[in-house]
Design a protein around this motif. Structure first.
Motif, PDB file in Angstrom:
ATOM      1  N   ALA A 173      23.983  -4.023  17.652  1.00  0.00           N
ATOM      2  CA  ALA A 173      23.368  -2.704  17.851  1.00  0.00           C
ATOM      3  C   ALA A 173      24.415  -1.630  18.068  1.00  0.00           C
ATOM      4  O   ALA A 173      24.253  -0.474  17.651  1.00  0.00           O
ATOM      5  CB  ALA A 173      22.408  -2.764  19.045  1.00  0.00           C
ATOM      6  N   THR A 174      25.523  -1.985  18.707  1.00  0.00           N
ATOM      7  CA  THR A 174      26.596  -1.009  18.937  1.00  0.00           C
ATOM      8  C   THR A 174      27.407  -0.745  17.673  1.00  0.00           C
ATOM      9  O   THR A 174      27.800   0.394  17.389  1.00  0.00           O
ATOM     10  CB  THR A 174      27.517  -1.502  20.055  1.00  0.00           C
ATOM     11  N   VAL A 175      27.634  -1.785  16.871  1.00  0.00           N
ATOM     12  CA  VAL A 175      28.516  -1.650  15.711  1.00  0.00           C
ATOM     13  C   VAL A 175      27.776  -1.085  14.503  1.00  0.00           C
ATOM     14  O   VAL A 175      28.227  -0.113  13.869  1.00  0.00           O
ATOM     15  CB  VAL A 175      29.157  -3.016  15.381  1.00  0.00           C
ATOM     16  N   VAL A 176      26.637  -1.689  14.132  1.00  0.00           N
ATOM     17  CA  VAL A 176      25.943  -1.301  12.884  1.00  0.00           C
ATOM     18  C   VAL A 176      24.622  -0.608  13.125  1.00  0.00           C
ATOM     19  O   VAL A 176      23.984  -0.160  12.174  1.00  0.00           O
ATOM     20  CB  VAL A 176      25.714  -2.552  12.001  1.00  0.00           C
ATOM     21  N   GLY A 177      24.140  -0.547  14.340  1.00  0.00           N
ATOM     22  CA  GLY A 177      22.879   0.110  14.622  1.00  0.00           C
ATOM     23  C   GLY A 177      21.798  -0.872  15.042  1.00  0.00           C
ATOM     24  O   GLY A 177      21.838  -2.055  14.680  1.00  0.00           O
ATOM     25  N   PRO A 178      20.809  -0.400  15.815  1.00  0.00           N
ATOM     26  CA  PRO A 178      19.762  -1.303  16.304  1.00  0.00           C
ATOM     27  C   PRO A 178      18.918  -1.929  15.197  1.00  0.00           C
ATOM     28  O   PRO A 178      18.576  -3.112  15.263  1.00  0.00           O
ATOM     29  CB  PRO A 178      18.911  -0.398  17.201  1.00  0.00           C
ATOM     30  N   ALA A 179      18.560  -1.144  14.171  1.00  0.00           N
ATOM     31  CA  ALA A 179      17.705  -1.676  13.099  1.00  0.00           C
ATOM     32  C   ALA A 179      18.419  -2.777  12.326  1.00  0.00           C
ATOM     33  O   ALA A 179      17.854  -3.851  12.071  1.00  0.00           O
ATOM     34  CB  ALA A 179      17.284  -0.549  12.159  1.00  0.00           C
ATOM     35  N   GLU A 180      19.670  -2.519  11.947  1.00  0.00           N
ATOM     36  CA  GLU A 180      20.415  -3.539  11.210  1.00  0.00           C
ATOM     37  C   GLU A 180      20.671  -4.767  12.076  1.00  0.00           C
ATOM     38  O   GLU A 180      20.625  -5.908  11.602  1.00  0.00           O
ATOM     39  CB  GLU A 180      21.749  -2.967  10.714  1.00  0.00           C
ATOM     40  N   GLY A 181      20.946  -4.558  13.359  1.00  0.00           N
ATOM     41  CA  GLY A 181      21.154  -5.694  14.249  1.00  0.00           C
ATOM     42  C   GLY A 181      19.900  -6.541  14.406  1.00  0.00           C
ATOM     43  O   GLY A 181      19.962  -7.774  14.372  1.00  0.00           O
ATOM     44  N   ALA A 182      18.745  -5.868  14.561  1.00  0.00           N
ATOM     45  CA  ALA A 182      17.488  -6.619  14.675  1.00  0.00           C
ATOM     46  C   ALA A 182      17.179  -7.365  13.389  1.00  0.00           C
ATOM     47  O   ALA A 182      16.697  -8.507  13.418  1.00  0.00           O
ATOM     48  CB  ALA A 182      16.353  -5.656  15.022  1.00  0.00           C
ATOM     49  N   ALA A 183      17.467  -6.745  12.229  1.00  0.00           N
ATOM     50  CA  ALA A 183      17.220  -7.423  10.955  1.00  0.00           C
ATOM     51  C   ALA A 183      18.109  -8.648  10.804  1.00  0.00           C
ATOM     52  O   ALA A 183      17.656  -9.709  10.350  1.00  0.00           O
ATOM     53  CB  ALA A 183      17.459  -6.447   9.797  1.00  0.00           C
ATOM     54  N   ALA A 184      19.370  -8.519  11.185  1.00  0.00           N
ATOM     55  CA  ALA A 184      20.276  -9.671  11.084  1.00  0.00           C
ATOM     56  C   ALA A 184      19.850 -10.796  12.021  1.00  0.00           C
ATOM     57  O   ALA A 184      19.860 -11.980  11.646  1.00  0.00           O
ATOM     58  CB  ALA A 184      21.710  -9.233  11.400  1.00  0.00           C
ATOM     59  N   ILE A 185      19.440 -10.436  13.240  1.00  0.00           N
ATOM     60  CA  ILE A 185      19.011 -11.466  14.199  1.00  0.00           C
ATOM     61  C   ILE A 185      17.769 -12.181  13.709  1.00  0.00           C
ATOM     62  O   ILE A 185      17.671 -13.420  13.750  1.00  0.00           O
ATOM     63  CB  ILE A 185      18.770 -10.828  15.571  1.00  0.00           C
ATOM     64  N   THR A 186      16.781 -11.443  13.233  1.00  0.00           N
ATOM     65  CA  THR A 186      15.549 -12.079  12.749  1.00  0.00           C
ATOM     66  C   THR A 186      15.820 -12.944  11.515  1.00  0.00           C
ATOM     67  O   THR A 186      15.186 -13.984  11.335  1.00  0.00           O
ATOM     68  CB  THR A 186      14.503 -11.008  12.407  1.00  0.00           C
ATOM     69  N   THR A 187      16.764 -12.520  10.665  1.00  0.00           N
ATOM     70  CA  THR A 187      17.108 -13.349   9.503  1.00  0.00           C
ATOM     71  C   THR A 187      17.705 -14.680   9.932  1.00  0.00           C
ATOM     72  O   THR A 187      17.337 -15.746   9.417  1.00  0.00           O
ATOM     73  CB  THR A 187      18.091 -12.593   8.597  1.00  0.00           C
ATOM     74  N   VAL A 188      18.627 -14.622  10.881  1.00  0.00           N
ATOM     75  CA  VAL A 188      19.247 -15.857  11.369  1.00  0.00           C
ATOM     76  C   VAL A 188      18.215 -16.753  12.035  1.00  0.00           C
ATOM     77  O   VAL A 188      18.196 -17.987  11.832  1.00  0.00           O
ATOM     78  CB  VAL A 188      20.403 -15.516  12.334  1.00  0.00           C
ATOM     79  N   ILE A 189      17.316 -16.175  12.828  1.00  0.00           N
ATOM     80  CA  ILE A 189      16.276 -16.973  13.487  1.00  0.00           C
ATOM     81  C   ILE A 189      15.339 -17.599  12.451  1.00  0.00           C
ATOM     82  O   ILE A 189      14.931 -18.765  12.565  1.00  0.00           O
ATOM     83  CB  ILE A 189      15.497 -16.115  14.489  1.00  0.00           C
ATOM     84  N   GLY A 190      14.997 -16.837  11.414  1.00  0.00           N
ATOM     85  CA  GLY A 190      14.140 -17.383  10.362  1.00  0.00           C
ATOM     86  C   GLY A 190      14.795 -18.538   9.634  1.00  0.00           C
ATOM     87  O   GLY A 190      14.153 -19.564   9.362  1.00  0.00           O
ATOM     88  N   VAL A 191      16.092 -18.391   9.320  1.00  0.00           N
ATOM     89  CA  VAL A 191      16.811 -19.486   8.665  1.00  0.00           C
ATOM     90  C   VAL A 191      16.869 -20.707   9.572  1.00  0.00           C
ATOM     91  O   VAL A 191      16.695 -21.857   9.128  1.00  0.00           O
ATOM     92  CB  VAL A 191      18.222 -19.032   8.269  1.00  0.00           C
ATOM     93  N   PHE A 192      17.082 -20.487  10.860  1.00  0.00           N
ATOM     94  CA  PHE A 192      17.145 -21.602  11.805  1.00  0.00           C
ATOM     95  C   PHE A 192      15.795 -22.319  11.903  1.00  0.00           C
ATOM     96  O   PHE A 192      15.737 -23.557  11.943  1.00  0.00           O
ATOM     97  CB  PHE A 192      17.573 -21.083  13.176  1.00  0.00           C
ATOM     98  N   LEU A 193      14.700 -21.557  11.947  1.00  0.00           N
ATOM     99  CA  LEU A 193      13.375 -22.178  12.023  1.00  0.00           C
ATOM    100  C   LEU A 193      13.062 -22.973  10.764  1.00  0.00           C
ATOM    101  O   LEU A 193      12.487 -24.067  10.834  1.00  0.00           O
ATOM    102  CB  LEU A 193      12.311 -21.097  12.258  1.00  0.00           C
ATOM    103  N   LEU A 194      13.427 -22.441   9.599  1.00  0.00           N
ATOM    104  CA  LEU A 194      13.233 -23.201   8.363  1.00  0.00           C
ATOM    105  C   LEU A 194      14.101 -24.457   8.344  1.00  0.00           C
ATOM    106  O   LEU A 194      13.684 -25.521   7.876  1.00  0.00           O
ATOM    107  CB  LEU A 194      13.557 -22.324   7.153  1.00  0.00           C
TER     108      LEU A 194
END
Length: 418
Positions: A173-194
């Motif tokens: 959130a500090t480096v690339v912004g809150p929206a991009e950070g949330a998108a990256a986190i949700t992508t990683v969580i989705g890959v982990f769940l799959l």
């Protein structure tokens, strides 16, 4: 009929607070124990368990049943020693009072682990769980959290991703912004769940174990799998080159058909190489070859022909590839002129050829399977057959030279007599 009403205390709270040794048996003894435990710790839920034990025993006595009231405790050294102490005390109660059944009174999930020990020694008619009303939700939540934290696999699966998320999100959130950070986190969580949902970790572990065993055992399929992997990459590269050579294709169908048309021959050769290596391993081993491995190469070729035929049909209809032309040829007195095979005729030829190849493969696999089964039956029949007359005489005379040996023994006895 004698019923044992027993209050279970796995962690020996009663002994720790009163100094008494279990088992405590008898109505008056348990009634006095309630007072001692209540004076030592009025907030302990064990007081409610002891009172519930007396209440259940009183109800059974009102029903004209013989009741034995007892309190059984473990120890504080370890869970194993606690369970063994409870089992020893129950054996003493069974030997002394010989109860026909039991009613178990517990006040926690920890004490509930002792119920199978009681069931292994006598019939359990009822399990009375005592939960203090004002602490029901708190206690249930506490034991759920305790069991959750005690499971190492659950901790690694749930707590580690949550902890990493809480650590990484502020940085992103500090480096690339809150929206991009949330998108990256949700992508990683989705890959982990799959990854966890499809058991990919178990599949990778199984593949690694199988590859290690294949390398150590010197199987031919190790080499053929490597060759198949190389052919697969070549096929993907050829398909990508074919798609890149298209001039502004419209839609997705034509690029997909072009990719399939160019890559299928290589992919079919890769699958054929891998199946051939597996078939060689089966042939080298002592076990009979399974029918599926015999039929697999033919199925691979048939599927490759079908995919190639359909992709060629669509590409020819769109003018991406030229129609197939049979050149003129002369065979002695016979000759033919060149002619063009239409897209439908080419598709029919590929489909019919694929069906014929699959039928041939199924027939060959069935033939070899029947031959192998007949050979095994003949071998079993020969082993189970009764001995012949010659073999019986050999067994009777002590072997194939039994008669000659007997005559030699007779001649030796005659020499000794002389």
């Amino acid at each position: 009929m004698t019923t044992l009403v027993v209050c279970l205390d796995r962690t020996d709270d009663v002994g720790r607070k009163t100094g008494l040794r279990s088992p405590v048996v008898g109505w008056e003894a348990v009634r006095a124990l309630v007072t001692d435990v209540g004076l030592a710790d009025p907030e302990d839920s064990g007081v409610n368990s002891l009172l519930e034990t007396l209440r259940v025993a009183q109800d059974l006595r009102d029903g004209n049943e013989d009741v034995v009231v007892a309190v059984v405790s473990g120890d504080r050294e370890s869970m194993v020693s606690a369970d063994r102490a409870v089992a020893h005390q129950l054996d003493e109660l069974v030997a002394e009072y010989d109860p026909d059944s039991a009613v178990v009174v517990i006040d926690s999930a920890e004490d509930e682990r002792l119920v199978p020990i009681v069931e292994s020694r006598m019939q359990v008619d009822s399990v009375d769980r005592v939960v203090v009303r004002q602490a029901r939700d708190i206690e249930s939540t506490y034991y759920l959290l305790k069991q959750f934290l005690a499971d190492e696999e659950l901790r690694q699966t749930v707590l580690v991703p949550i902890g990493l998320t809480l650590l990484v999100f502020p940085i992103l959130a500090t480096v690339v912004g809150p929206a991009e950070g949330a998108a990256a986190i949700t992508t990683v969580i989705g890959v982990f769940l799959l990854y966890k949902g499809f058991n990919i970790d178990e599949l990778l572990t199984g593949l690694a174990h199988q590859a290690r065993e294949s390398l150590y055992s010197g199987q031919v399929s190790v080499v053929t799998y490597v060759v198949a992997a190389g052919l697969t990459f070549v096929g993907l590269f050829a398909g990508a080159l074919g798609v890149s050579g298209l001039d502004n294709p419209a839609g997705v169908v034509i690029p997909a058909m072009r990719f399939a048309f160019d890559s299928v021959p290589w992919l079919a050769m890769a699958a054929l190489t891998a199946s051939a290596g597996r078939l060689l391993d089966e042939a080298i081993s002592d076990e009979p070859i399974r029918r599926s491995y015999l039929n697999l190469p033919f199925i691979v070729v048939a599927v490759g022909l079908v995919v190639r035929g359909f992709s060629a049909y669509f590409l020819e209809q769109q003018g991406v590839i030229d129609p197939f032309e049979v050149p003129a040829a002369e065979f002695g007195a016979l000759s033919n002129e060149s002619f063009v095979v239409t897209a439908g005729e080419r598709l029919a030829l590929f489909v019919v050829t694929a069906i014929v190849i699959s039928l041939v493969g199924a027939r060959l696999a069935s033939y070899f399977s029947e031959s192998e089964s007949n050979h095994n039956e003949a071998t079993e029949t020969a082993q189970d057959a009764p001995p012949t007359a010659s073999s019986q005489s050999e067994l009777t005379d002590g072997g194939p030279t039994g008669a000659a040996a007997k005559r030699a023994d007779d001649s030796d006895e005659d020499d000794l007599d002389e």
